[in-house]
Structures are given as C-alpha cells and as structure tokens.
Design a protein around this motif. Structure first.
Motif, PDB file in Angstrom:
ATOM      1  N   PRO A 428      27.544 -15.293  83.581  1.00 45.21           N
ATOM      2  CA  PRO A 428      27.989 -15.247  82.495  1.00 45.21           C
ATOM      3  C   PRO A 428      28.522 -13.759  82.018  1.00 45.21           C
ATOM      4  O   PRO A 428      29.343 -13.805  80.941  1.00 45.21           O
ATOM      5  CB  PRO A 428      26.850 -15.566  81.371  1.00 45.21           C
ATOM      6  N   GLU A 429      28.088 -12.885  82.437  1.00 46.15           N
ATOM      7  CA  GLU A 429      28.531 -11.577  82.364  1.00 46.15           C
ATOM      8  C   GLU A 429      30.323 -11.444  82.641  1.00 46.15           C
ATOM      9  O   GLU A 429      30.995 -10.918  82.000  1.00 46.15           O
ATOM     10  CB  GLU A 429      27.786 -10.505  83.074  1.00 46.15           C
ATOM     11  N   VAL A 430      30.284 -12.205  83.862  1.00 46.66           N
ATOM     12  CA  VAL A 430      31.676 -11.877  84.179  1.00 46.66           C
ATOM     13  C   VAL A 430      32.509 -12.999  83.448  1.00 46.66           C
ATOM     14  O   VAL A 430      33.828 -12.706  83.228  1.00 46.66           O
ATOM     15  CB  VAL A 430      31.708 -12.300  85.696  1.00 46.66           C
ATOM     16  N   CYS A 431      32.206 -14.233  83.014  1.00 48.45           N
ATOM     17  CA  CYS A 431      32.981 -15.408  82.737  1.00 48.45           C
ATOM     18  C   CYS A 431      32.887 -15.375  81.263  1.00 48.45           C
ATOM     19  O   CYS A 431      33.921 -15.991  80.433  1.00 48.45           O
ATOM     20  CB  CYS A 431      32.366 -16.613  83.295  1.00 48.45           C
ATOM     21  N   GLY A 432      31.964 -14.891  80.517  1.00 42.24           N
ATOM     22  CA  GLY A 432      32.055 -14.805  79.030  1.00 42.24           C
ATOM     23  C   GLY A 432      32.098 -16.260  78.369  1.00 42.24           C
ATOM     24  O   GLY A 432      31.283 -17.088  78.957  1.00 42.24           O
ATOM     25  N   THR A 433      33.080 -16.535  77.680  1.00 42.48           N
ATOM     26  CA  THR A 433      33.251 -17.825  76.985  1.00 42.48           C
ATOM     27  C   THR A 433      33.630 -18.933  78.016  1.00 42.48           C
ATOM     28  O   THR A 433      33.557 -20.005  77.674  1.00 42.48           O
ATOM     29  CB  THR A 433      34.257 -17.573  75.943  1.00 42.48           C
ATOM     30  N   ARG A 434      34.088 -18.614  79.127  1.00 38.59           N
ATOM     31  CA  ARG A 434      34.538 -19.696  80.215  1.00 38.59           C
ATOM     32  C   ARG A 434      33.320 -20.027  81.165  1.00 38.59           C
ATOM     33  O   ARG A 434      33.640 -20.278  82.361  1.00 38.59           O
ATOM     34  CB  ARG A 434      35.588 -19.100  80.830  1.00 38.59           C
ATOM     35  N   THR A 435      31.994 -19.396  80.968  1.00 39.85           N
ATOM     36  CA  THR A 435      30.940 -19.728  81.899  1.00 39.85           C
ATOM     37  C   THR A 435      30.792 -21.160  82.113  1.00 39.85           C
ATOM     38  O   THR A 435      30.785 -21.545  83.361  1.00 39.85           O
ATOM     39  CB  THR A 435      29.445 -19.151  81.274  1.00 39.85           C
ATOM     40  N   GLY A 436      30.681 -21.885  81.070  1.00 39.58           N
ATOM     41  CA  GLY A 436      30.634 -23.385  81.504  1.00 39.58           C
ATOM     42  C   GLY A 436      31.660 -24.125  82.385  1.00 39.58           C
ATOM     43  O   GLY A 436      31.378 -24.669  83.457  1.00 39.58           O
ATOM     44  N   GLU A 437      32.936 -23.659  82.129  1.00 38.12           N
ATOM     45  CA  GLU A 437      34.173 -24.250  82.790  1.00 38.12           C
ATOM     46  C   GLU A 437      33.931 -23.741  84.384  1.00 38.12           C
ATOM     47  O   GLU A 437      33.944 -24.436  85.493  1.00 38.12           O
ATOM     48  CB  GLU A 437      35.146 -23.656  82.469  1.00 38.12           C
ATOM     49  N   CYS A 438      33.352 -22.328  84.632  1.00 37.73           N
ATOM     50  CA  CYS A 438      33.276 -21.820  85.873  1.00 37.73           C
ATOM     51  C   CYS A 438      31.961 -22.407  86.642  1.00 37.73           C
ATOM     52  O   CYS A 438      32.201 -22.839  87.767  1.00 37.73           O
ATOM     53  CB  CYS A 438      33.091 -20.480  85.685  1.00 37.73           C
ATOM     54  N   LEU A 439      30.850 -22.703  85.807  1.00 41.77           N
ATOM     55  CA  LEU A 439      29.889 -23.289  86.575  1.00 41.77           C
ATOM     56  C   LEU A 439      29.994 -24.741  87.186  1.00 41.77           C
ATOM     57  O   LEU A 439      29.417 -25.165  87.898  1.00 41.77           O
ATOM     58  CB  LEU A 439      28.588 -23.462  85.560  1.00 41.77           C
ATOM     59  N   ARG A 440      31.024 -25.441  86.398  1.00 41.14           N
ATOM     60  CA  ARG A 440      31.149 -27.008  86.765  1.00 41.14           C
ATOM     61  C   ARG A 440      32.161 -26.838  88.050  1.00 41.14           C
ATOM     62  O   ARG A 440      32.000 -27.630  88.956  1.00 41.14           O
ATOM     63  CB  ARG A 440      31.891 -27.587  85.579  1.00 41.14           C
ATOM     64  N   ILE A 441      33.054 -25.830  88.167  1.00 36.80           N
ATOM     65  CA  ILE A 441      33.639 -25.688  89.414  1.00 36.80           C
ATOM     66  C   ILE A 441      32.810 -25.102  90.735  1.00 36.80           C
ATOM     67  O   ILE A 441      32.927 -25.779  91.545  1.00 36.80           O
ATOM     68  CB  ILE A 441      34.608 -24.759  89.213  1.00 36.80           C
ATOM     69  N   LEU A 442      31.788 -24.302  90.298  1.00 35.81           N
ATOM     70  CA  LEU A 442      31.053 -23.987  91.420  1.00 35.81           C
ATOM     71  C   LEU A 442      29.864 -25.120  91.549  1.00 35.81           C
ATOM     72  O   LEU A 442      29.851 -25.225  92.921  1.00 35.81           O
ATOM     73  CB  LEU A 442      29.910 -22.496  90.726  1.00 35.81           C
ATOM     74  N   LEU A 443      29.633 -25.608  90.962  1.00 33.06           N
ATOM     75  CA  LEU A 443      28.715 -26.965  91.046  1.00 33.06           C
ATOM     76  C   LEU A 443      29.610 -27.795  92.124  1.00 33.06           C
ATOM     77  O   LEU A 443      28.732 -28.301  93.002  1.00 33.06           O
ATOM     78  CB  LEU A 443      28.433 -27.782  89.851  1.00 33.06           C
ATOM     79  N   THR A 444      30.749 -28.098  91.992  1.00 33.43           N
ATOM     80  CA  THR A 444      31.563 -29.034  92.762  1.00 33.43           C
ATOM     81  C   THR A 444      31.688 -28.539  94.379  1.00 33.43           C
ATOM     82  O   THR A 444      31.472 -29.305  95.105  1.00 33.43           O
ATOM     83  CB  THR A 444      33.050 -29.230  92.208  1.00 33.43           C
ATOM     84  N   ARG A 445      31.903 -27.163  94.216  1.00 35.79           N
ATOM     85  CA  ARG A 445      32.004 -26.538  95.391  1.00 35.79           C
ATOM     86  C   ARG A 445      30.551 -26.461  96.104  1.00 35.79           C
ATOM     87  O   ARG A 445      30.610 -26.499  97.487  1.00 35.79           O
ATOM     88  CB  ARG A 445      32.504 -25.162  95.384  1.00 35.79           C
ATOM     89  N   VAL A 446      29.697 -26.298  95.602  1.00 37.65           N
ATOM     90  CA  VAL A 446      28.419 -26.438  96.385  1.00 37.65           C
ATOM     91  C   VAL A 446      27.992 -27.759  96.685  1.00 37.65           C
ATOM     92  O   VAL A 446      27.618 -28.065  97.984  1.00 37.65           O
ATOM     93  CB  VAL A 446      27.226 -25.967  95.388  1.00 37.65           C
TER      94      VAL A 446
END
Length: 477
Positions: A428-446
């Motif tokens: 969240p420190e890196v992504c800020g307001t885009r944290t949710g979007e980033c986590l969904r992409i990370l989830l798919t990659r994992v």
C-alpha cells in the motif's frame, strides 16, 4: 442420576410431592449412556414447584410452556425442565395438543408419551417405573410406540420423524406394527412446519445409525410427503424429500457396485463421520442416479453420466427450500458436483490438479484459502466413504487419503482472495489509492504460479507494476 437432579427430586419429595426423572435420561442411564439433559415430572403444580424453588433459593425461568405445567429450574448453573403430571388430547393441529390437563398419577403421565423407551421414570433412589415395557424394548433394541401406533401418530405427526430419529440415535429397529401404522398418519404431515421437520432430520443425520433412520424415512414413504411454510400470512406446501424415493428401485452395475443405489447411499452415510454437512453430502452424492436423462446403458452395463452435476443441482434445491443457509447448501452442492472428479484424479493419476484447484479458487464458492482447504478435506472424506460404501471387503482408501492430503497441501498454497496474499505495508505504501487494483493482479499471478506468495516478492512485483503504470501515463502525455 446427576447429583443436582437428585437434589431437585429429593427437595420435591421432602415437601410431600411425588417426583421422578422421566424420558430420555432414564433410557440413557439404563443403556449405560450419559444423558445430555434431564426432565423431571412431579405431582406438584407449577405454583407449588415455584414455592419449593423459592425455599431452596433456586432460580426459575419464565417460559411459555408454564401454561402446560412446565417450570424451568436453574440450579447451580444447570437447567432442568420440571413438569406437573399431565394428560393431553389432540385435535386438528398436527403437533400441538388441543387440551392439556393435570393428571393425578405418574402412570397417567407416562401413558401419553410417544415411545416405550421414552416412557420410563426413575425415583431418587434409582428405582425404575415401567408401565409400558420400555426396559424389555431396550433389551430387544426395538422402537415401539406407547399403545396403539395409529393413535400415537395421528395425535402428533412429528412423532413419525421422531421415530426415524430414534431408530438412528439408539441403533434400534422399528417394530413392524410401528412401520405399518406410519402411512395412515401421512395426511397429518401436511400440517407440520418445515422448520420442525427439518430440525428432526438434522438431528437424525448425525446419529450413530443415521442410515437406519434414513431407510425408515424413505422406504416408508414419509420422505415423499409435504409439510408447510407460512409466508405473508399464507401457508405454502413444501416437499420434504421425494427426490430419494426412486433410489431403492435403482440397480447399479456389478461388479463395481455390490448394492443398489439406495443401499450404497446408506453405506456411504454410515462410513462418514457424524458431521451434518458431510452426512448430507453423502446422502445426496448419487441422488440423480437412475433418473431420466441420466440413466443409460453401455456395453450391457448401467451408466449414469452427469449424475454428479445433476445431483448437485438437486441437493442445492432441496437444502434451499428447507431454508438452509446458502453457504451450507453451496458447499454440499460443490461436494456432490466434484465427487466423481476427485475419484478420477485420485485413481487415474491423470488430469491437471493444479489447474483444477486454480479454477475452483477463481470460480468456486470460496472466499478464503482455508475454505478451499476444508472443502478438499471434506471431499477426501466423502471419497473414502464412497469407496467403502461399494461393499467390497478388500477396498482400500489409503491411496485416496494420501492423494487428498496432497491436494489439501496444494490448496493451502492457492490464494483465493487478496486477503490470502502474504503482503505487508510496502504494497500500500507503493501503490497508494491503486492498492486494490494491484493486489488483484498479484493474486492472479500467484494463482497462475508466476509469483510466489512471499512478502518480499510481492513488494517487488508491486513496485515494478507501479513503475509500469507511471511509465504508461508518461508516454500518453
């Protein structure tokens, strides 16, 4: 007898009243079981019970049942229903008595009860009072009604379902007179609430000999009856379990199955642990076998292609019309739907297990990884019971159990939601307001095994993703 309950009985005796423990507690004590609760019956009237309680310093709980002579005592934290001797007469209502009156003797009180094994009484000294032959029926392991079974079932139609439950709970056989009398009271079932009926079926499902009670429920025709639900002031008919009625007449191909579809179903139920969800999954796992569009023949043998998917739909519909919680119904439907796929994976060594788990993580009825793991463990238990339920003495479940443990380990590594990702505050420190979007992409990659579910790796991946996002924005400007 429990020491607290003996104190209650003795206190009533000391004030000049007859008092006994009655019903299931006496039955359980005679069967060397620990009673889960105690009921006391007494010649004292409710106001007299209250007076004894006040003298002893016991607390009483106000309940609606007090109008029927029942007083709930709380003694040293233990709750005991204490009821005055009473008689009952039934009318149009399918469950509740129309009139209730105070009886004068213990004999009158017990003769109104349902089954002989529940009509036993015991005094503070341990002497048993048996006016109906309950002790004889315990020795014979028979479930027998008090008096005429036709009258008992006509009085209270819920006793039909209680008969099924007690057959399973006590591991008894129903008396022939009892089973023959059941159909005459089926018309009374229509006046029972679905909540009461399902509560009895739920209690049956976790009993030690649930398969015996289920056999009585289905073969007697009771499961094909309808009860009712009240909605917006109107009663609506609710089918109970007609979907199982065809199974006793549904043969299966030998030599794989030694039993017909119903006997196999009962054997699978018998081989599952007494867990409500698993027992229902066992009951419904082959419910679609033999149905039109499912039953076929190939090379001279019966086939039931698609019975798993069809059975899942049927299980879901049954449970939802019983008003079971949707997650409960969906888990059972998932177990029914996947039980053949699980056998395929476990027995053939073919198929992409990881791909299937990833699909279930993405599309299945799971919100977290621990739910997926639990479902795999339940599927393993169902598969093992299914194997044992085929009737082969030499059947082994060792390989299925080992495969199930392997699948559960794989499931633990499969995140289902972003909450299952092992990320820390760096994301969240890196992504800020885009944290949710980033986590969904990370989830798919994992889930696709392109990333390990590790905090350092996820933080680095999030940083690179944000750099690309910023680069894209810069190129567009």
């Amino acid at each position: 007898m429990d020491a607290i309950v003996r104190r209650i009985v003795t206190a009533l005796n000391d004030e000049g009243y007859e008092a006994y423990i009655v019903g299931g507690a006496v039955r359980d004590l005679l069967m060397k079981r620990v009673p889960h609760d105690y009921d006391v019956t007494t010649s004292a009237r409710p106001e007299e019970i209250h007076a004894v309680a006040a003298k002893q310093g016991w607390h009483t709980v106000e309940i609606q049942g007090e109008q029927f002579g029942i007083v709930v005592l709380v003694v040293d934290g233990m709750t005991v229903e204490t009821a005055s001797f009473r008689g009952e007469a039934y009318g149009k209502d399918s469950h509740r008595p129309e009139t209730v009156w105070y009886a004068q003797t213990l004999r009158e009180d017990v003769l109104r009860r349902d089954f002989t094994v529940n009509a036993l009484a015991m005094d503070a000294d341990g002497h048993v009072y048996d006016y109906t032959g309950g002790q004889r029926d315990i020795r014979r392991k028979r479930l027998v009604t008090v008096g005429d079974p036709h009258q008992r079932f006509q009085e209270d139609a819920l006793r039909l379902f209680r008969a099924c439950r007690f057959v399973g709970q006590l591991d008894f056989l129903p008396a022939k007179e009892l089973t023959r009398a059941m159909p005459d009271a089926f018309s009374r079932v229509a006046g029972l609430s679905v909540e009461r009926v399902v509560r009895e079926i739920d209690r049956l499902m976790t009993t030690p000999a649930a398969y015996k009670g289920l056999d009585l429920l289905v073969r007697s025709g009771l499961g094909a009856c309808c009860c009712r639900r009240k909605e917006n002031g109107q009663y609506h008919e609710v089918p109970i379990l007609p979907e199982c009625s065809h199974l006793p007449q549904t043969p299966q191909s030998k030599p794989f199955h030694l039993f017909d579809a119903w006997f196999h179903t009962l054997a699978v139920v018998a081989n599952t642990p007494p867990d409500l969800l698993l027992r229902y999954a066992a009951l419904f796992h082959d419910i679609a076998k033999g149905l039109p569009g499912i039953r076929g023949r190939k090379d001279g043998r019966y086939t039931d292609y698609g019975h798993d998917a069809k059975g899942a739909d049927m299980a879901r519909q049954i449970l939802l019309r019983w008003q079971k919680r949707p997650p409960f119904a969906e888990r059972i439907a998932w177990l029914v739907k996947t039980h053949m796929k699980f056998h395929y994976f476990a027995n053939t060594g073919q198929g992409d297990v990881l791909k299937w788990l990833r699909h279930e993580a993405l599309e299945g009825p799971f919100r977290r990884t621990d739910e997926l793991v639990e479902a795999v463990q339940q599927a393993t238990a169902l598969a093992c019971a299914d194997i044992r339920g085929c009737g082969h003495a030499d059947a082994s479940t060792e390989g299925t159990s080992s495969f199930g443990a392997y699948m559960a380990d794989m499931a633990r590594q499969m995140p289902v939601s972003t909450k299952d990702l092992s990320y820390d505050r760096r994301v969240p420190e890196v992504c800020g307001t885009r944290t949710g979007e980033c986590l969904r992409i990370l989830l798919t990659r994992v889930q696709n095994q392109n990333l390990d579910n590790d905090s350092d790796i996820l933080a680095a991946a999030a940083r690179k993703w944000m750099e690309r996002q910023r680069g894209d924005c810069h190129d567009r400007t």
